[in-house]
Design a protein around this motif. Structure first.
Motif, PDB file in Angstrom:
ATOM      1  N   GLU A   1       0.835  -1.250  -0.103  1.00 25.86           N
ATOM      2  CA  GLU A   1      -0.059  -0.013  -0.006  1.00 25.86           C
ATOM      3  C   GLU A   1       0.859   1.361  -0.225  1.00 25.86           C
ATOM      4  O   GLU A   1       1.744   1.567   0.733  1.00 25.86           O
TER       5      GLU A   1
ATOM      6  N   ASP B   1     -10.766  -0.926 -10.099  1.00 17.87           N
ATOM      7  CA  ASP B   1     -10.678   0.422 -10.952  1.00 17.87           C
ATOM      8  C   ASP B   1      -9.521   0.222 -11.896  1.00 17.87           C
ATOM      9  O   ASP B   1      -9.781   0.632 -12.934  1.00 17.87           O
TER      10      ASP B   1
ATOM     11  N   THR C   1      -0.251   2.298 -10.926  1.00 10.27           N
ATOM     12  CA  THR C   1       0.987   2.017 -11.100  1.00 10.27           C
ATOM     13  C   THR C   1       1.224   0.700 -11.928  1.00 10.27           C
ATOM     14  O   THR C   1       2.301   0.443 -12.913  1.00 10.27           O
TER      15      THR C   1
HETATM   16  C1  LIG Z   1     -17.898   9.761  -5.365  1.00 12.08           C
HETATM   17  C2  LIG Z   1     -17.954   8.366  -5.611  1.00 12.08           C
HETATM   18  C3  LIG Z   1     -19.157   7.624  -5.449  1.00 12.08           C
HETATM   19  C4  LIG Z   1     -18.981   6.233  -5.660  1.00 12.08           C
HETATM   20  N1  LIG Z   1     -20.330   5.477  -5.857  1.00 12.08           N
HETATM   21  C5  LIG Z   1     -20.106   4.110  -5.910  1.00 12.08           C
HETATM   22  C6  LIG Z   1     -21.352   3.296  -5.362  1.00 12.08           C
HETATM   23  O1  LIG Z   1     -22.274   4.092  -5.033  1.00 12.08           O
HETATM   24  N2  LIG Z   1     -21.322   2.027  -5.601  1.00 12.08           N
HETATM   25  C7  LIG Z   1     -19.871   1.602  -5.855  1.00 12.08           C
HETATM   26  O2  LIG Z   1     -20.037   0.227  -6.011  1.00 12.08           O
HETATM   27  N3  LIG Z   1     -18.943   2.074  -6.383  1.00 12.08           N
HETATM   28  C8  LIG Z   1     -19.111   3.524  -6.222  1.00 12.08           C
HETATM   29  N4  LIG Z   1     -17.970   4.263  -6.349  1.00 12.08           N
HETATM   30  C9  LIG Z   1     -16.675   3.526  -7.117  1.00 12.08           C
HETATM   31  C10 LIG Z   1     -16.036   2.825  -6.009  1.00 12.08           C
HETATM   32  O3  LIG Z   1     -15.400   3.798  -5.034  1.00 12.08           O
HETATM   33  C11 LIG Z   1     -14.686   2.424  -6.558  1.00 12.08           C
HETATM   34  O4  LIG Z   1     -15.044   1.555  -7.812  1.00 12.08           O
HETATM   35  C12 LIG Z   1     -13.853   1.378  -5.676  1.00 12.08           C
HETATM   36  O5  LIG Z   1     -13.669   1.850  -4.532  1.00 12.08           O
HETATM   37  C13 LIG Z   1     -12.674   0.969  -6.314  1.00 12.08           C
HETATM   38  O6  LIG Z   1     -11.977  -0.085  -5.430  1.00 12.08           O
HETATM   39  P1  LIG Z   1     -10.414  -0.393  -5.719  1.00 12.08           P
HETATM   40  O7  LIG Z   1      -9.993  -1.415  -4.583  1.00 12.08           O
HETATM   41  O8  LIG Z   1     -10.630  -1.317  -7.007  1.00 12.08           O
HETATM   42  O9  LIG Z   1      -9.354   0.782  -5.833  1.00 12.08           O
HETATM   43  P2  LIG Z   1      -9.137   2.043  -5.036  1.00 12.08           P
HETATM   44  O10 LIG Z   1     -10.275   2.321  -3.985  1.00 12.08           O
HETATM   45  O11 LIG Z   1      -8.834   3.077  -5.918  1.00 12.08           O
HETATM   46  O12 LIG Z   1      -7.889   1.529  -4.123  1.00 12.08           O
HETATM   47  C14 LIG Z   1      -6.721   1.367  -4.873  1.00 12.08           C
HETATM   48  C15 LIG Z   1      -5.461   1.236  -3.609  1.00 12.08           C
HETATM   49  O13 LIG Z   1      -4.371   0.994  -3.994  1.00 12.08           O
HETATM   50  C16 LIG Z   1      -3.525   2.174  -3.305  1.00 12.08           C
HETATM   51  N5  LIG Z   1      -2.393   2.693  -4.583  1.00 12.08           N
HETATM   52  C17 LIG Z   1      -2.678   3.205  -5.440  1.00 12.08           C
HETATM   53  N6  LIG Z   1      -1.577   3.497  -6.055  1.00 12.08           N
HETATM   54  C18 LIG Z   1      -0.632   2.676  -5.663  1.00 12.08           C
HETATM   55  C19 LIG Z   1       0.733   2.316  -5.692  1.00 12.08           C
HETATM   56  N7  LIG Z   1       1.441   2.731  -6.667  1.00 12.08           N
HETATM   57  N8  LIG Z   1       1.434   1.357  -4.757  1.00 12.08           N
HETATM   58  C20 LIG Z   1       0.699   0.859  -3.786  1.00 12.08           C
HETATM   59  N9  LIG Z   1      -0.607   1.085  -3.531  1.00 12.08           N
HETATM   60  C21 LIG Z   1      -1.168   1.963  -4.146  1.00 12.08           C
HETATM   61  C22 LIG Z   1      -4.597   3.323  -2.903  1.00 12.08           C
HETATM   62  O14 LIG Z   1      -3.834   3.966  -2.029  1.00 12.08           O
HETATM   63  C23 LIG Z   1      -5.882   2.289  -2.710  1.00 12.08           C
HETATM   64  O15 LIG Z   1      -5.605   1.889  -1.123  1.00 12.08           O
HETATM   65  C24 LIG Z   1     -17.892   5.524  -6.300  1.00 12.08           C
HETATM   66  C25 LIG Z   1     -16.846   6.359  -6.615  1.00 12.08           C
HETATM   67  C26 LIG Z   1     -16.809   7.543  -6.214  1.00 12.08           C
HETATM   68  C27 LIG Z   1     -15.368   8.496  -6.237  1.00 12.08           C
END
Ligand SMILES: Cc1cc2nc3c(=O)[nH]c(=O)nc-3n(C[C@H](O)[C@H](O)[C@H](O)COP(=O)(O)OP(=O)(O)OC[C@H]3O[C@@H](n4cnc5c(N)ncnc54)[C@H](O)[C@@H]3O)c2cc1C
Length: 402
Positions: free
Chosen positions: A23, A281, A152
């Motif tokens: 992280e 994402d 990344t």
């Molecule tokens: C305003 C808003 C409303 C939303 N509403 C909804 C909803 O109603 N329902 C829903 O299902 N989704 C919703 N979403 C989308 C949802 O929040 C995201 O799709 C989801 O959180 C993505 O999760 P993730 O774990 O894939 O990525 P992220 O949550 O982006 O997690 C990525 C992690 O990787 C870490 N990271 C990044 N780069 C690096 C690196 N180089 N090295 C090490 N660590 C790194 C970050 O710090 C983070 O901890 C919404 C998003 C927003 C912005």
């Protein structure tokens, strides 16, 4: 340490792997913005052992359309979408996923990958600790890039962001509001929707509300050159703000932990290359307008662990079946993200008027049937046990139903 990464680590641990979580941040994020967790996501969360740590923070989901002069009109909400979501904060799901993470899974904060090279047998990852400045090269059997929209891992293993990010031409700001915005009742959500801009207050029964502001822009790059509060005030400045919007923008001026970003989808022809796979994402960002990003991350993690478990000595087959099984659903979520955008930010005053009219007719059962027909898209993708249906489509016996 996002939802997708923690969920994947939990599921892979259960499948017999030894995950290491990397992280970039110095500690786990907390709080965050409103999210809806749809039935398909709840089923995946249940399979992963996460659902028991979650609850619906707003079961009633009372929602009103408001205008700047304070008029309120009862309207429909995200709860009216197929897959009737539980309403909560993103941090709730991260916290719940963290609570299920086995204690023996190693987590390294302040750490990020700076190089990734692979051969048939494994992956060399160069890891930088941003606090100490130390760099190490370690070898892993598999790299899961669950590092969000501007991944990344994706840029190191698949190429630059520009190849995969698709801008929608909208900005998003989200933050927590302490207490209740002026002119509103506690626990009641509101939508202030105008052509090309909107302010939503998502209320909860047991937590401060969160605000979501979104607006159209012709120049995304220019949006990042000014402080978010200043730019957002300008977007709404052509009319008197009214009490509620003025209160919300006043809090935004001093809020910490404000998310301010452009709405972008990630489109990729492949989510895996050799022993590097993208999840959440980073692979497919569907945008907030789909309301399915968290659900998709949980579903993707569950199916990934399931297929790695089914093919313990054949990672290549597991990854290709995972992608084949999941892709049709993610494509539907991405389509929903585009179609549903106007639900969050209308294009025209005609759409705003239609919304008002629909709000009135949906008080009657025939109106609600019309609304359901309009919002019926991607019903199976939002409600089904995707791990089970994806495996069935692949001709693989699904796990027991949850
Ligand atoms: C305003 C808003 C409303 C939303 N509403 C909804 C909803 O109603 N329902 C829903 O299902 N989704 C919703 N979403 C989308 C949802 O929040 C995201 O799709 C989801 O959180 C993505 O999760 P993730 O774990 O894939 O990525 P992220 O949550 O982006 O997690 C990525 C992690 O990787 C870490 N990271 C990044 N780069 C690096 C690196 N180089 N090295 C090490 N660590 C790194 C970050 O710090 C983070 O901890 C919404 C998003 C927003 C912005």
């Amino acid at each position: 340490m996002g939802v997708s990464g923690i969920a994947a680590a939990t599921r892979l641990r259960a499948a017999g792997w030894t995950p290491v979580i990397i992280e970039r941040a110095a500690e786990r994020r907390r709080g965050g913005y409103f999210i809806g967790l749809f039935e398909a996501g709840m089923i995946a969360a249940d399979r992963l052992g996460i659902l028991g740590h979650l609850h619906d923070r707003n079961p009633g989901a009372l929602s009103y359309l408001i205008d700047r002069s304070g008029h309120q009109l009862r309207t429909f909400s995200m709860k009216d979408l197929p897959g009737r979501p539980w309403l909560m904060l993103r941090g709730d799901v991260e916290q719940a996923a963290f609570a299920t993470l086995p204690a023996d899974v190693e987590v390294r904060y302040s750490t990020m990958p700076t190089a990734i090279t692979q051969d048939d047998q494994g992956v060399h990852v160069t890891l930088l600790n941003s606090q100490s400045g130390d760099t190490v090269i370690e070898r892993f059997d598999l790299v899961v890039g669950a590092d969000g929209l501007r991944s990344t891992v994706r840029s190191l293993a698949f190429g630059p962001h520009e190849n995969y990010l698709h801008r929608l031409g909208y900005m998003v700001a989200a933050f927590e509001f302490p207490g209740t915005p002026a002119g509103l009742e506690p626990g009641v959500s509101v939508q202030l929707v105008e052509p090309d801009r909107a302010m939503w207050v998502f209320a909860f029964e047991d937590h401060n509300p969160t605000i979501m502001i979104s607006y159209r822009t012709d120049d995304v790059d220019a949006e990042f050159t000014r402080p978010a509060p200043e730019r957002i005030r300008e977007v709404f400045s052509d009319q008197p703000l009214g009490a509620t919007l003025a209160d919300v923008l006043g809090v935004l001026d001093h809020a910490d932990n404000v998310l301010f970003d452009s709405a972008e989808q990630v489109h990729m022809d492949r989510w895996h290359e050799g022993r590097v796979v993208l999840l959440g994402d980073s692979a497919w960002c569907v945008t907030l307008y789909a309301g399915m990003g968290v659900s998709a991350g949980l579903i993707g993690a569950d199916l990934l662990g399931e297929l790695l478990e089914r093919h313990p000595h054949d990672t290549a087959t597991a990854l290709s079946e995972w992608e084949q099984g999941l892709r049709p659903y993610v494509q539907e979520y991405q389509a929903v993200g585009l179609n549903q955008r106007a639900f969050f930010v209308p294009d025209t005053s005609g759409q705003v008027r239609l919304r008002r009219a629909m709000s009135v007719v949906t008080r009657f059962s025939i109106g609600r049937r019309v609304l359901s027909a309009i919002l019926e898209g991607a019903v199976e993708a939002r409600t089904a046990d995707i791990t089970a249906t994806a495996l069935q489509r692949l001709g693989i016996k699904p796990p027991p139903t949850v």
